[in-house]
Design an enzyme around this catalytic site. Structure first.
Site, mmCIF file in Angstrom:
data_model
loop_
_atom_site.group_PDB
_atom_site.id
_atom_site.type_symbol
_atom_site.label_atom_id
_atom_site.label_comp_id
_atom_site.label_asym_id
_atom_site.label_seq_id
_atom_site.Cartn_x
_atom_site.Cartn_y
_atom_site.Cartn_z
ATOM 1 C CB THR B 88 -1.014 -0.237 1.367
ATOM 2 O OG1 THR B 88 -2.190 -1.316 0.785
ATOM 3 C CG2 THR B 88 -1.756 1.351 1.763
ATOM 4 C CG ASN B 169 -5.589 -8.044 -5.430
ATOM 5 O OD1 ASN B 169 -6.217 -7.526 -6.226
ATOM 6 N ND2 ASN B 169 -6.679 -7.645 -4.327
ATOM 7 C CD GLN B 203 -1.857 -11.647 -4.465
ATOM 8 O OE1 GLN B 203 -1.913 -12.702 -4.662
ATOM 9 N NE2 GLN B 203 -3.211 -11.054 -3.420
ATOM 10 C CB SER B 223 3.489 -6.713 -0.389
ATOM 11 O OG SER B 223 3.386 -7.416 1.138
ATOM 12 C CB ALA B 224 7.552 -9.449 3.589
ATOM 13 C CG HIS B 225 0.990 -9.527 4.236
ATOM 14 N ND1 HIS B 225 0.189 -10.335 3.517
ATOM 15 C CD2 HIS B 225 0.981 -9.165 3.461
ATOM 16 C CE1 HIS B 225 -0.862 -8.837 2.727
ATOM 17 N NE2 HIS B 225 -0.277 -8.379 2.771
ATOM 18 C CB THR B 261 14.115 3.744 12.328
ATOM 19 O OG1 THR B 261 14.445 4.669 12.552
ATOM 20 C CG2 THR B 261 14.969 2.713 12.661
ATOM 21 C CB CYS B 348 -8.680 -4.797 0.746
ATOM 22 S SG CYS B 348 -7.455 -5.416 0.656
#
Lengths: 129, 416
Positions: B88, B169, B203, B223-225, B261, B348
């Site tokens: 996002t 997606n 995706q 995206s990692a997840h 950070t 979502c």
């Protein structure tokens, strides 16, 4: 997301299905919002001679909340006089079911409108004011 | 309003029954390899990777390794990898950057497809509503694919950005990114202001070639997840020479393109996750076999069920199916009660009542879009899970169709 009562009514709906030879049918909702409800009523005199809902049934195409609110409102309306049933508000349906997610509150409102439409239709066709 | 307190401590598993997770497109579990590589970076290696003392340097080493792993996967330079908080943020950065791109006094023009993820669609619409950009939304064909000719035809002198997702997606439909990329690159050779080509590959990463040189993509969101990594971390690949205005400014981290950070553990996680993806590519075929078993099983055992999209040009792990005479959320919740986790459209969108914009764009009616369910499988899905699903689903659809009764016929009358 849903209360236990809502899930119970969703899994085991009360008064499900159309009824033969009904006096009136209230139909609300539309394909755009995805929830469509029909409430069928049979009217007869109660012990005090008033017009009352003798039998009631519903059909709902919609989400969990739509199915449970129609199931619940048919339970609440059954046996009530037409005037009493007319007074059922969406808040009554909501509190009977426990908490309805805010985004689904309109389902309770739709179920009230379906019932009122059925009663209104019966009164109209029988010239009852 | 009262806040509900969870009845069990957070993190405790509450379902005693067997669970079958069929919602990998919503998110994936963190793999054990990813988890074990991440763990030291929460406590043992705690330094700020931007600090130059040893504690910082130790953390920076983890970040460097992750960066090179991601770069290796995308076939780009490590300096082209910007770590973000997720897709996002990545997608918002790209759209918001385009609104600031100057095109000789003209309003910048953005082109996206009608089936983009909401994290592209919403900022683009917002920017257009605010008068910051002109927005063209390219329609898709009934099979969910965009026609690259339509994209090329929409280009104007002031076009600054074209953003087309790699794979959808909700439906798994794959877009012709390489073809679009090459055509834009060709066009850019003679253009004064270059068009930036962005793809949301969230995706696609598990299954498709993400060599950005080959795809001719300037910016890519990851995206990692969705790839067995942690939530809250992502990557924005920004090719050298591509103009992008940072969304977050401050300490100048990530080559000045993303302040904040660094999420060291998360970054280490996405590095390991993306390296593992490579090792699992041989799994793609198995995945398609399991998906087809699921799809064939549904279509053959349930009348009035249809695949949204097509099996060709589609990810091997997603099946989006619509069922006549029922509503998707009801199917989802009925399955949930039996321990099967699926979703309606995208997770979502479950907070909103409007039907999926993706399915509507493919020409489905509202009622058909509402009647759709997404099944998405993954690394840990086995054929016996699908067998179990198929043993309960027909009954659920039947039960819900009994509840909707004559309404299905009413709708047919309305439509015809």
């Amino acid at each position: 997301m849903y209360s236990k009562e809502i899930i119970d009514h969703f899994q085991n709906p009360k008064n499900m299905g159309a009824i033969e030879g009904v006096d009136a049918v209230g139909s609300v909702g539309n394909p755009v919002c995805g929830d469509i409800m029909k409430i069928y009523i049979k009217v007869g005199k109660n012990e005090s001679g008033e017009d009352a809902i003798k039998d009631i049934g519903f059909e709902t195409l919609g989400c969990v909340a739509a199915i449970s609110t129609t199931s619940m409102i048919t339970e609440m309306a059954k046996g009530k006089t037409l005037d009493e049933a007319m007074k059922i508000e969406f808040k009554d349906v909501e509190s009977a079911l426990g908490e309805i997610p805010p985004v689904k509150l309109h389902c309770a409102d739709l179920s009230v409108r379906a019932l009122r439409e059925a009663i209104g239709q019966y009164k109209n066709s029988n010239r009852i004011s | 309003m009262t806040v509900a307190i969870p009845a069990v401590p957070l993190g405790k598993v509450t379902h005693p029954m067997k669970e079958v997770y069929l919602d990998y497109a919503a998110t994936t579990p963190v793999s054990s390899e990813v988890m074990s590589e991440m763990l030291p970076y929460f406590s043992d290696v705690y330094g700020n990777p931007s600090s130059i003392h040893k504690a910082g340097e130790d953390a920076a080493q983890g970040v460097r390794l992750a960066r090179s792993r991601v770069a290796n996967f995308l076939n780009c330079d490590p300096e082209e990898i910007i770590f973000t908080s997720g897709a996002t943020e990545g997608n918002n950065s790209v759209i918001k950057s385009a609104t600031k791109t100057q095109v000789s006094g003209e309003k910048p023009h953005i082109v996206i497809s009608a089936v983009e993820h909401s994290s592209v669609l919403e900022p683009a619409k917002e920017a257009a509503d605010e008068g910051l950009v002109d927005l063209t939304i390219i329609p898709v064909q009934p099979n969910g694919r965009v026609d690259s000719d339509l994209i090329l035809q929409s280009i104007r002198p002031e076009t600054v950005l074209i953003s087309i997702m790699y794979a959808n997606n909700e439906t798994g439909v794959i877009q012709p990114i390489e073809e679009i990329g090459k055509r834009i690159a060709e066009l850019n050779k003679t253009r004064k202001n270059k068009i930036v080509f962005h793809t949301d590959a969230v995706q696609a990463v598990n299954y498709l070639n993400c060599d950005v040189k080959n795809l001719d993509v300037d910016i890519m969101t990851l995206s990692a997840h969705k790839i067995y990594g942690p939530k809250g971390v992502g990557v924005l690949l920004v090719k050298k020479g591509t103009l992008i205005h940072p969304l977050l400014v401050g300490g100048g981290q990530e080559y000045g393109l993303r302040a904040g950070t660094l999420n060291t553990a998360g970054i280490v996680g996405i590095g390991t996750a993306i390296e593992q993806v490579q090792n699992y590519r041989a799994e793609n075929e198995r995945m398609a076999v399991v998906r087809n078993y699921l799809l064939d099983g549904i279509l053959s055992s349930i009348d009035g069920s249809f695949l949204n999209g097509s099996r060709e040009n589609s990810l091997p792990n997603i099946a989006n199916v619509r069922f006549e005479g029922v509503e998707g959320e009801s199917v989802m919740m009925a399955l949930n009660d039996k321990g099967f986790f699926v979703s309606t459209g995208s997770a979502c969108a479950s907070e909103s009542l409007s039907p999926s914009h993706v399915l509507l764009a493919m020409g489905l009616s509202e009622i058909d879009a509402h009647g759709s369910v997404r099944f998405s499988i993954g690394r840990y899905t086995e054929e016996k899970d699908i067998k179990e699903l198929l043993s309960v689903l027909p009954e659920i659809i039947d039960r819900l169709r009994n509840i909707s009764g004559s309404i299905k016929e009413d709708i047919k009358k309305l439509v015809t």
